[in-house]
Design a protein around this motif. Structure first.
Motif, PDB file in Angstrom:
ATOM      1  N   GLY A   9     -16.277 -13.050  48.510  1.00 16.44           N
ATOM      2  CA  GLY A   9     -17.337 -14.009  48.208  1.00 16.44           C
ATOM      3  C   GLY A   9     -18.292 -13.474  47.164  1.00 16.44           C
ATOM      4  O   GLY A   9     -18.175 -12.327  46.715  1.00 16.44           O
ATOM      5  N   GLY A  10     -19.227 -14.308  46.755  1.00 13.41           N
ATOM      6  CA  GLY A  10     -20.200 -13.857  45.783  1.00 13.41           C
ATOM      7  C   GLY A  10     -20.924 -14.991  45.107  1.00 13.41           C
ATOM      8  O   GLY A  10     -20.873 -16.142  45.563  1.00 13.41           O
ATOM      9  N   LEU A  11     -21.583 -14.647  44.017  1.00 10.95           N
ATOM     10  CA  LEU A  11     -22.374 -15.588  43.235  1.00 10.95           C
ATOM     11  C   LEU A  11     -21.629 -15.887  41.940  1.00 10.95           C
ATOM     12  O   LEU A  11     -21.204 -14.960  41.233  1.00 10.95           O
ATOM     13  CB  LEU A  11     -23.739 -14.962  42.937  1.00 10.95           C
ATOM     14  N   LEU A  20     -10.922 -15.429  47.560  1.00  2.63           N
ATOM     15  CA  LEU A  20     -11.234 -14.882  48.870  1.00  2.63           C
ATOM     16  C   LEU A  20      -9.974 -14.283  49.484  1.00  2.63           C
ATOM     17  O   LEU A  20      -8.878 -14.815  49.295  1.00  2.63           O
ATOM     18  CB  LEU A  20     -11.797 -15.954  49.799  1.00  2.63           C
ATOM     19  N   SER A  21     -10.158 -13.212  50.226  1.00  2.00           N
ATOM     20  CA  SER A  21      -9.049 -12.580  50.930  1.00  2.00           C
ATOM     21  C   SER A  21      -9.388 -12.461  52.407  1.00  2.00           C
ATOM     22  O   SER A  21     -10.554 -12.276  52.774  1.00  2.00           O
ATOM     23  CB  SER A  21      -8.773 -11.181  50.367  1.00  2.00           C
ATOM     24  N   THR A  68      -6.441 -23.125  45.931  1.00  2.00           N
ATOM     25  CA  THR A  68      -5.066 -22.861  46.344  1.00  2.00           C
ATOM     26  C   THR A  68      -5.055 -21.811  47.438  1.00  2.00           C
ATOM     27  O   THR A  68      -5.627 -20.732  47.263  1.00  2.00           O
ATOM     28  CB  THR A  68      -4.215 -22.375  45.173  1.00  2.00           C
ATOM     29  N   ILE A  69      -4.410 -22.142  48.539  1.00  2.00           N
ATOM     30  CA  ILE A  69      -4.245 -21.171  49.611  1.00  2.00           C
ATOM     31  C   ILE A  69      -2.875 -20.521  49.470  1.00  2.00           C
ATOM     32  O   ILE A  69      -1.896 -21.188  49.122  1.00  2.00           O
ATOM     33  CB  ILE A  69      -4.407 -21.824  51.003  1.00  2.00           C
ATOM     34  N   LEU A  80      -7.582 -17.392  49.251  1.00  2.00           N
ATOM     35  CA  LEU A  80      -8.044 -18.696  48.808  1.00  2.00           C
ATOM     36  C   LEU A  80      -8.526 -18.531  47.371  1.00  2.00           C
ATOM     37  O   LEU A  80      -9.565 -17.919  47.118  1.00  2.00           O
ATOM     38  CB  LEU A  80      -9.165 -19.236  49.690  1.00  2.00           C
ATOM     39  N   GLN A  81      -7.747 -19.056  46.450  1.00  2.00           N
ATOM     40  CA  GLN A  81      -8.122 -19.040  45.040  1.00  2.00           C
ATOM     41  C   GLN A  81      -8.949 -20.280  44.762  1.00  2.00           C
ATOM     42  O   GLN A  81      -8.474 -21.400  44.983  1.00  2.00           O
ATOM     43  CB  GLN A  81      -6.888 -19.016  44.147  1.00  2.00           C
ATOM     44  N   MET A  82     -10.165 -20.071  44.293  1.00  2.00           N
ATOM     45  CA  MET A  82     -11.071 -21.188  44.047  1.00  2.00           C
ATOM     46  C   MET A  82     -11.392 -21.250  42.565  1.00  2.00           C
ATOM     47  O   MET A  82     -11.991 -20.312  42.018  1.00  2.00           O
ATOM     48  CB  MET A  82     -12.350 -21.008  44.876  1.00  2.00           C
ATOM     49  N   ASN A  83     -10.986 -22.319  41.923  1.00  2.00           N
ATOM     50  CA  ASN A  83     -11.237 -22.518  40.502  1.00  2.00           C
ATOM     51  C   ASN A  83     -12.157 -23.723  40.299  1.00  2.00           C
ATOM     52  O   ASN A  83     -12.326 -24.553  41.197  1.00  2.00           O
ATOM     53  CB  ASN A  83      -9.929 -22.748  39.764  1.00  2.00           C
TER      54      ASN A  83
END
Length: 120
Positions: A9-11, A20-21, A68-69, A80-83
């Protein structure tokens, strides 16, 4: 017992990406489903993405095409790849697995949560 340890996580600025892992350990053979949930400020926890019992994936409508999970079975890790992140994606993200426990039935485990903050 199953242990979940999240990271990543982060900003991030709107339009950016994060991954995320979730490292899973313990009674892995008992896992039925795996997924990611999130809880935004003042909101209920909601499913973001997950693997079903047959291995297929499902996504919340709000993240389809952007998130994408995936999983690495050799490393017992779910990603969890978040674009194309948006400010409304700001939330605490939780890894979740559901296991089959003897004499209990289906039983959920949760990670500690990781904060994702998206600023515009």
């Amino acid at each position: 017992q199953v242990q979940l340890v999240e990271s990543g996580g982060g900003l991030v600025q709107a339009g950016g990406s994060l991954r995320l892992s979730c490292a899973v350990s313990g009674s892995i053979f008992s896992i039925k489903t795996m997924g990611w949930y999130r809880q935004g400020p003042g909101k209920q926890r909601e499913l973001v993405a997950g693997f079903t019992t047959d291995g297929s994936t499902k996504y919340a409508d709000s993240v389809k095409g952007r998130f994408t999970i995936s999983r690495d079975n050799a490393k017992n890790t779910v990603f969890l790849q978040m674009n194309s992140l948006k400010p409304e994606d700001t939330a605490v993200y939780y890894c979740n697995v559901v296991t089959m426990r003897y004499q209990v039935g289906l039983f959920p485990y949760w990670g500690q949560g990781t904060q994702v903050t998206v600023f515009s």
